[in-house]
Design an enzyme around this catalytic site. Structure first.
Site, PDB file in Angstrom:
ATOM      1  N   GLY A  33      44.029  18.766  51.439  1.00 42.11           N
ATOM      2  CA  GLY A  33      44.426  18.785  52.809  1.00 42.11           C
ATOM      3  C   GLY A  33      44.160  20.331  53.289  1.00 42.11           C
ATOM      4  O   GLY A  33      44.355  21.070  52.764  1.00 42.11           O
TER       5      GLY A  33
ATOM      6  N   ILE B  54      37.784  19.350  63.781  1.00 39.41           N
ATOM      7  CA  ILE B  54      37.985  18.009  64.603  1.00 39.41           C
ATOM      8  C   ILE B  54      37.751  16.970  63.569  1.00 39.41           C
ATOM      9  O   ILE B  54      36.702  16.636  63.235  1.00 39.41           O
ATOM     10  CB  ILE B  54      37.137  17.937  65.803  1.00 39.41           C
ATOM     11  N   ARG B  55      38.825  16.311  63.412  1.00 40.04           N
ATOM     12  CA  ARG B  55      38.548  14.700  62.780  1.00 40.04           C
ATOM     13  C   ARG B  55      38.646  13.636  63.704  1.00 40.04           C
ATOM     14  O   ARG B  55      39.763  13.310  63.885  1.00 40.04           O
ATOM     15  CB  ARG B  55      39.682  14.477  61.501  1.00 40.04           C
TER      16      ARG B  55
ATOM     17  N   LYS C   1      30.498  28.416  61.420  1.00 38.54           N
ATOM     18  CA  LYS C   1      29.921  27.797  60.064  1.00 38.54           C
ATOM     19  C   LYS C   1      28.665  27.286  60.441  1.00 38.54           C
ATOM     20  O   LYS C   1      28.581  26.544  61.380  1.00 38.54           O
ATOM     21  CB  LYS C   1      30.753  26.983  59.484  1.00 38.54           C
TER      22      LYS C   1
ATOM     23  N   GLY D  20      24.683  29.169  56.192  1.00 37.39           N
ATOM     24  CA  GLY D  20      25.626  30.237  56.017  1.00 37.39           C
ATOM     25  C   GLY D  20      26.521  30.424  57.106  1.00 37.39           C
ATOM     26  O   GLY D  20      27.064  29.137  57.593  1.00 37.39           O
TER      27      GLY D  20
ATOM     28  N   GLY E 256      35.962  19.931  52.001  1.00 42.09           N
ATOM     29  CA  GLY E 256      36.798  21.463  51.570  1.00 42.09           C
ATOM     30  C   GLY E 256      36.157  22.891  51.472  1.00 42.09           C
ATOM     31  O   GLY E 256      36.667  23.783  51.384  1.00 42.09           O
TER      32      GLY E 256
ATOM     33  N   GLY F 256      34.896  24.207  54.253  1.00 35.83           N
ATOM     34  CA  GLY F 256      35.382  24.963  55.079  1.00 35.83           C
ATOM     35  C   GLY F 256      36.779  25.723  55.060  1.00 35.83           C
ATOM     36  O   GLY F 256      36.731  26.763  55.267  1.00 35.83           O
ATOM     37  N   ASP F 257      37.540  25.069  54.146  1.00 37.39           N
ATOM     38  CA  ASP F 257      38.837  25.676  53.888  1.00 37.39           C
ATOM     39  C   ASP F 257      38.500  26.866  53.143  1.00 37.39           C
ATOM     40  O   ASP F 257      39.173  27.746  52.938  1.00 37.39           O
ATOM     41  CB  ASP F 257      39.603  24.670  53.436  1.00 37.39           C
TER      42      ASP F 257
ATOM     43  N   ASP G 294      38.815  19.257  46.382  1.00 39.52           N
ATOM     44  CA  ASP G 294      38.755  20.672  47.514  1.00 39.52           C
ATOM     45  C   ASP G 294      39.241  21.919  46.772  1.00 39.52           C
ATOM     46  O   ASP G 294      39.031  23.131  47.189  1.00 39.52           O
ATOM     47  CB  ASP G 294      39.639  20.408  48.633  1.00 39.52           C
TER      48      ASP G 294
HETATM   49  O1  KDG Z   1      39.025  20.219  55.274  1.00 33.33           O
HETATM   50  C1  KDG Z   1      39.192  19.236  54.039  1.00 33.33           C
HETATM   51  C2  KDG Z   1      39.955  18.247  54.725  1.00 33.33           C
HETATM   52  O2  KDG Z   1      39.509  17.671  55.789  1.00 33.33           O
HETATM   53  C3  KDG Z   1      40.396  17.054  53.612  1.00 33.33           C
HETATM   54  O3  KDG Z   1      41.035  17.677  52.567  1.00 33.33           O
HETATM   55  C4  KDG Z   1      41.277  16.187  54.464  1.00 33.33           C
HETATM   56  O4  KDG Z   1      43.040  17.574  55.281  1.00 33.33           O
HETATM   57  C5  KDG Z   1      42.034  16.539  55.294  1.00 33.33           C
HETATM   58  C6  KDG Z   1      41.870  15.733  56.500  1.00 33.33           C
HETATM   59  O5  KDG Z   1      43.190  15.843  57.276  1.00 33.33           O
HETATM   60  O6  KDG Z   1      41.015  15.191  56.923  1.00 33.33           O
END
Ligand code: KDG
Length: 317
Positions: A34, A169-170, A228, A233, A257, A259-260, A296
């Site tokens: 997460g 952004i998802r 990013k 890079g 993961g 990016g985190d 991740d």
């Molecule tokens: O950055 C990685 C996350 O996108 C992944 O672990 C899942 O947290 C997540 C999400 O809400 O999409």
């Protein structure tokens, strides 16, 4: 009190052991993941303290995630258990239809974390924090997580801690681009440190030129922009300087993961007093290590791991 505080949802990630469409996958591997939680674990690997604010179900997965974070040394004192809601989970499909990329299927609607609210933001807890880290995921989960996010963001402005914001952004979590912009731009504008990329920036600013986008973000008052560039890079910029870190060629198993890892390592380095160039170099190296495995958090590196990585990869340049 922790150096870095994260607010959001940690879920059980079921990562496909084999690549290809999920309908044909037989084996899944269990991971803790997460976005904001990944950052808090990453900060711990960097030798600093961190805390995570969330709600978990009282189910087996909730207990697993609580124990996981505790085991990694993340402060769990602000985690609440909700017996009436489940812990969120998601599945990762790897390498299909685009080799080297992954996609996500969520089972998180109505989860315990989606019930996070303003009540979960205890001002005392933030008193000595150095950085509060939030991403575009938490405000998208529900009305109450949006309110909780706003409360923590507003406090950052009036207190000593900095706001670190990753646009993350998802699309699956939003109604559309307008919804994203209206909700996230106010937090973006208040950020001290912003992590973003071209895909998110095209949604937020409608800008596809990286340099112009960085200028726009800086002119909003953001102190450091980390942009990013995927395998190429990343760039870090402030009003005074702009530095670039190159990417590294590795075999990608699962890019989720990365990016985190980049964000958590960058924040750790900035807290340690490293300059932009060094911080970014370590951060890109950390992101690179994470894409070489499923999960991740397992490959999040320590400072020493990063030095070793850079010694070998820079020699090969
Ligand atoms: O950055 C990685 C996350 O996108 C992944 O672990 C899942 O947290 C997540 C999400 O809400 O999409």
């Amino acid at each position: 009190m922790p150096d870095v505080i994260g607010l959001g949802e940690i879920m059980v990630q079921f990562n496909a052991v084999t690549p290809g469409p999920l309908r044909y996958v037989t084996y899944f591997e269990k991971h803790a993941a997460g976005a904001e939680a990944n950052v808090t674990v990453c900060v711990r690997r960097q030798g600093l303290s961190s805390g995570f604010i969330t709600r978990l179900g009282t189910d087996e997965f909730g207990i697993h995630l609580y124990n996981w974070l505790r085991g990694e040394g993340v402060d769990v004192s602000q985690i609440k258990f909700d017996p009436a809601a489940p812990t969120g989970i998601y599945f990762v499909q790897r390498g299909f239809p685009i080799p080297g990329r992954s996609s996500i299927v969520y089972y998180r609607r109505g989860s315990a974390a989606s019930k996070l609210s303003e009540e979960d933001i205890d001002p005392e807890y933030f008193a000595n924090a150095k950085i509060f880290h939030l991403t575009g995921i938490t405000p998208a989960l529900s009305e109450s997580t949006l309110k909780a996010s706003k409360k923590a963001v507003e406090r950052a402005r009036n207190h000593r801690y900095k706001l670190s914001f990753d646009t993350n952004i998802r699309p699956q979590l939003w109604k559309g681009a307008e919804d994203v912009t209206k909700t996230l731009l106010p937090s973006v504008e208040q950020a001290d440190i912003l992590f973003t990329d071209l895909a998110d920036t095209m949604i937020l600013l409608g800008e596809k030129d990286v340099d112009k986008a960085i200028e726009s973000y800086l002119s909003m008052g953001i102190k450091i922009v980390v942009f990013k560039l995927g395998t190429k890079g990343a760039i870090a910029a402030s009003k005074r300087e702009k530095v670039k870190a190159r990417g590294y060629q590795v075999t990608v198993v699962d890019p989720i993961g990365a990016g985190d890892a980049l964000a958590g390592t960058f924040l750790g380095c900035i807290i340690k007093g490293f300059d932009l160039e060094k911080s970014l170099k370590f951060a890109v190296a950390a992101g690179t290590l994470v894409v070489t495995v499923r999960g991740d958090q397992e490959n999040l590196p320590t400072q020493r791991d990063l030095e070793e990585f850079l010694r070998v990869f820079e020699e090969e340049k």
